[in-house]
Scaffold this motif. Sequence first.
Motif, mmCIF file in Angstrom:
data_model
loop_
_atom_site.group_PDB
_atom_site.id
_atom_site.type_symbol
_atom_site.label_atom_id
_atom_site.label_comp_id
_atom_site.label_asym_id
_atom_site.label_seq_id
_atom_site.Cartn_x
_atom_site.Cartn_y
_atom_site.Cartn_z
ATOM 1 N N GLY A 13 0.653 -1.330 0.103
ATOM 2 C CA GLY A 13 0.086 -0.187 0.533
ATOM 3 C C GLY A 13 0.360 1.214 -0.211
ATOM 4 O O GLY A 13 0.521 2.251 -0.970
ATOM 5 N N VAL A 14 1.714 1.163 0.574
ATOM 6 C CA VAL A 14 2.773 2.215 0.772
ATOM 7 C C VAL A 14 3.295 2.648 -0.025
ATOM 8 O O VAL A 14 3.911 3.618 -0.777
ATOM 9 N N GLY A 15 3.809 1.042 -0.952
ATOM 10 C CA GLY A 15 4.741 1.342 -2.175
ATOM 11 C C GLY A 15 4.177 1.935 -3.117
ATOM 12 O O GLY A 15 4.155 3.044 -3.959
ATOM 13 N N ALA A 22 4.618 5.707 -5.697
ATOM 14 C CA ALA A 22 4.705 5.090 -6.738
ATOM 15 C C ALA A 22 3.859 6.413 -7.535
ATOM 16 O O ALA A 22 4.182 6.587 -8.351
ATOM 17 N N GLY A 23 2.464 6.141 -6.761
ATOM 18 C CA GLY A 23 1.416 7.109 -7.528
ATOM 19 C C GLY A 23 1.806 8.689 -7.312
ATOM 20 O O GLY A 23 1.601 9.573 -8.949
ATOM 21 N N SER A 25 3.050 11.546 -10.521
ATOM 22 C CA SER A 25 2.219 12.652 -10.619
ATOM 23 C C SER A 25 3.558 14.074 -10.445
ATOM 24 O O SER A 25 3.368 15.164 -10.571
ATOM 25 N N GLY A 26 4.758 12.979 -10.423
ATOM 26 C CA GLY A 26 6.286 14.307 -10.867
ATOM 27 C C GLY A 26 6.702 14.907 -8.761
ATOM 28 O O GLY A 26 7.204 15.483 -8.934
ATOM 29 N N ARG A 53 12.583 2.317 -7.900
ATOM 30 C CA ARG A 53 11.729 1.500 -7.844
ATOM 31 C C ARG A 53 10.086 1.746 -7.411
ATOM 32 O O ARG A 53 10.083 1.769 -6.353
ATOM 33 N N GLY A 54 9.250 3.038 -7.848
ATOM 34 C CA GLY A 54 7.922 3.514 -6.848
ATOM 35 C C GLY A 54 8.150 3.821 -6.046
ATOM 36 O O GLY A 54 7.907 4.185 -5.002
ATOM 37 N N GLY A 55 9.670 5.144 -6.200
ATOM 38 C CA GLY A 55 9.430 5.882 -5.403
ATOM 39 C C GLY A 55 11.130 6.005 -4.647
ATOM 40 O O GLY A 55 11.249 4.592 -5.252
#
Length: 410
Positions: A89-91, A95-96, A100-101, A107-109
């Motif tokens: 969920g946190v990953g 990543a979301g 949005s930049g 990887r996934g932030g």
Amino acid sequence: MVRRIYFDNAATSFPKPEQVYDEMNRYARQIGASAGRGAYREAVETGEIIRQVRGRIAKMLGVNCPESIIMTFNCTDGLSLAIKGLLRGVGREMAGREVSGREMSGRGGQVLHVVTTRMEHNSVLRPLHALQRELGIEVSYVSADAQGLVDPEDIRRAIKDNTVLIALVHGSNVCGSVQDAAAVGEIAREHGIVYLLDAAQTMGHVAVKVDEIQADLIAFPGHKGLLGPLGTGALYIRPGLEEKIEPLKEGGTGSRSEIPEQPGFMPDRFEAGSHNALGIAGLNAGLEYVEQQSIEKMRDHELELCRVFLERTAEVGGLRIYGPDDLAKRLGVFSVSMAGFEPGELAAVLEEQFGLLTRPGLHCAPFAHQAIGTFEQGGTVRFSFGPFITVEDVEYAGDSLRRIAQVAVR
Ligand SMILES: Cc1ncc(COP(=O)(O)O)c(C=O)c1O
């Protein structure tokens, strides 16, 4: 015939209180329905049993949100949901944000970091290992001393900027050491990190209170200290945190059947599929028994057994007992080893010649055996007490170890 005494209560408690058998018999013969799937009396009654169990557990934990108690099939099930659900969920959330930049690269932030300890059971170690492969998470394993105790300050020192979870085993299933869960809770709170407690060995044995420990997630079995049958367990999720946790399964809940998604509300968010209502009925009776006896009284009995075990084995030649000397820091779970015996060999002699049922080996906690120095020898033999073990049983266990030590010509 040699009498048989069950000393494997850390695996699952046995026997169960009589009322557990009676309640399961009553449920199986007179109710038998699935909850939330019908409006007839039996289905409603099943729902009521499950509601009572959530209420009893919430009361035991000192919280007033029974819907934040998720019914699981064992402790492993709850730990997997907590660990995988939270980190996925946190990953995904990160990543979301990256899409949005606004997030860092990778990887996934940002790489997610978890702090745990070397006293953990494979039910924590293996989901973390799987997530190292799946999400590239980073894990720090904090050491324990030779008595199996972790210094909370070592947990503090292991925290990094990207730490999102602290996972701690409350009581060791290897040597009975009880960690200072409240001190770790304080540290987690100071740093705003989610804190998961594995209460597999402590729930029903010592007081586990959410406000004292400040845990966000507490996983435990119903079939050990709570005296319910195998196939039961639960996970407490701090209200609000559920939104960050991804369900590991989707399916029928008997609610919001018209929508394609898993309902987001508790407890349905994490309870897809029919409940183990037969097991939960037994757990209800187990919880009632624990309430009637009181955890305090049961703890006193367990400590008395610990005292007798230590006394009776104090001078047995070649015998080593692991875990804390201080009774306040231990449970009735003892690892022992005897010079000249492999763990499996000693357990076999204990069973065949003395009728004592113990568990040899690594007890699904390899790092814990490294911490107490018993990994290389193939682990230990574990004696674990339950509420129906008597002082005489423990004296007999001590005397049996003495006799084995005396006749061992090695
Ligand atoms: C410390 C600890 N955590 C987790 C578990 C897993 O519990 P379960 O057997 O209910 O899946 C155990 C089981 O022995 C345990 O001792």
